[in-house]
Write a protein that holds these residues in place. Structure first.
Motif, mmCIF file in Angstrom:
data_model
loop_
_atom_site.group_PDB
_atom_site.id
_atom_site.type_symbol
_atom_site.label_atom_id
_atom_site.label_comp_id
_atom_site.label_asym_id
_atom_site.label_seq_id
_atom_site.Cartn_x
_atom_site.Cartn_y
_atom_site.Cartn_z
ATOM 1 N N ILE A 70 -105.693 3.944 -19.484
ATOM 2 C CA ILE A 70 -106.218 5.004 -20.364
ATOM 3 C C ILE A 70 -107.672 4.807 -20.761
ATOM 4 C CG2 ILE A 70 -105.708 6.479 -21.937
ATOM 5 C CD1 ILE A 70 -102.480 6.043 -21.521
ATOM 6 N N GLN A 71 -107.836 3.904 -21.575
ATOM 7 C CA GLN A 71 -109.045 3.553 -22.132
ATOM 8 C C GLN A 71 -110.158 3.142 -21.365
ATOM 9 O OE1 GLN A 71 -109.956 4.070 -25.463
ATOM 10 N NE2 GLN A 71 -107.872 5.007 -25.388
ATOM 11 N N PHE A 95 -106.913 12.729 -14.406
ATOM 12 C CA PHE A 95 -107.556 12.470 -15.405
ATOM 13 C C PHE A 95 -108.607 13.813 -15.640
ATOM 14 C CE2 PHE A 95 -111.335 10.928 -17.858
ATOM 15 C CZ PHE A 95 -110.908 10.230 -18.901
ATOM 16 N N ASP A 139 -97.724 7.572 -15.429
ATOM 17 C CA ASP A 139 -98.867 8.361 -15.436
ATOM 18 C C ASP A 139 -98.596 9.154 -14.225
ATOM 19 O OD1 ASP A 139 -100.642 7.142 -13.236
ATOM 20 O OD2 ASP A 139 -99.472 5.456 -14.253
ATOM 21 N N GLU A 184 -94.846 2.824 -19.116
ATOM 22 C CA GLU A 184 -96.418 2.445 -19.089
ATOM 23 C C GLU A 184 -96.435 1.479 -17.828
ATOM 24 O OE1 GLU A 184 -100.043 0.851 -21.609
ATOM 25 O OE2 GLU A 184 -98.251 1.432 -22.489
#
Length: 270
Positions: A70-71, A95, A139, A184
């Protein structure tokens, strides 16, 4: 000292200082810094391999390692970093849907990390019991990828077996009554002993000392659409530094490095 000599000396000194200043400015301009986000394996390792080569070309490559998915995208989107090297096109597409001001642009395909399924309990797909618990990434792009791979093994049937955005709602047949745990991606190797089957991204598998070629029950083939990308921001995609980085990542030297180091667990995509 005569006045004429003083004038000549002052002129010479001024000229010299100007030359030094000009040279210093040129030298400073010759080095361009790129800060790239990357997953530890294999992305950061590949970047470390080409870092000395880029330094000779005037590019100071700084590698910022992240352990999540994510980051690295968020940091680039918010202009805290110049680019990233960790994601594939389906992930980038997802995204962009959730980030209206997304600035990220793919520059080059580098490699494919064949997605694979692992089990501590079973050696063959046929041995999976009725009601087996299967862990998959949470995701959207990678959960769809997991379902497609399960579909190709005949473990379930999807409405559209080519839909990379498939979700559990798209399952129309589940003959083994598989039960899914969506987690995750980075945590999947840690739950391998707690489930019957886990579908794990190769970068996390390698970090966990799992060999996707030798240790998996089944694995994607080299035609996977999930090539990992070098990504830039839209405002720096045409910079000389990024062009040099892209060329380096698609070089014969990197291809050999990938083939020698990862032995099929990572496959060049160029």
């Amino acid at each position: 000292m005569s006045l004429s000599f003083k004038r000549k000396f002052s002129l010479l000194l001024a000229t010299s200082l100007a030359s030094i200043a000009l040279f210093g400015t040129t030298a400073a301009q010759a080095v361009e810094t790129l800060t790239i986000a990357a997953s530890p394996v294999p992305h950061a390792e590949i970047l470390e391999f080409i870092k000395p080569q880029l330094a000779k070309q005037g590019v100071d490559l700084k590698i910022k390692v992240f352990t999540d998915y994510i980051q690295p995208a968020v940091q680039v989107n918010e202009k805290h970093l110049d680019g990233n090297f960790f994601l594939h096109q389906p992930y980038l597409n997802e995204f962009k849907k959730s980030h209206k001001n997304d600035l990220e642009v793919p520059i080059a395909k580098v490699h494919v990390e064949p997605f694979a399924a692992y089990s501590r309990k079973y050696k063959k797909v046929a041995d999976l019991p009725d009601g087996a618990t299967v862990a998959i990434p949470n995701d959207p792009s990678n959960s769809g990828r997991a379902l497609l791979l399960l579909s190709r093994q005949g473990l379930l049937k999807l409405k559209d077996p080519t839909n990379i955005s498939a979700t559990k709602k798209d399952i129309i047949e589940n003959p083994k009554n598989l039960k899914f745990r969506e987690l995750e991606a980075a945590t999947l190797p840690r739950v391998l002993d707690q489930v019957d089957l886990a579908l794990i991204n190769t970068n996390y598998a390698i970090e966990a000392k799992l060999n996707p070629v030798k240790d998996s029950l089944f694995i994607e083939d080299a035609n996977s659409p999930y090539a990992n990308l070098l990504v830039a921001r839209d405002d720096n995609k045409n910079s000389d530094a990024f062009k040099k980085l892209a060329v380096a990542l698609n070089s014969p030297e990197v291809k050999k490095f990938i083939e020698d180091k990862y032995k099929g667990a990572v496959v060049p995509a160029f």
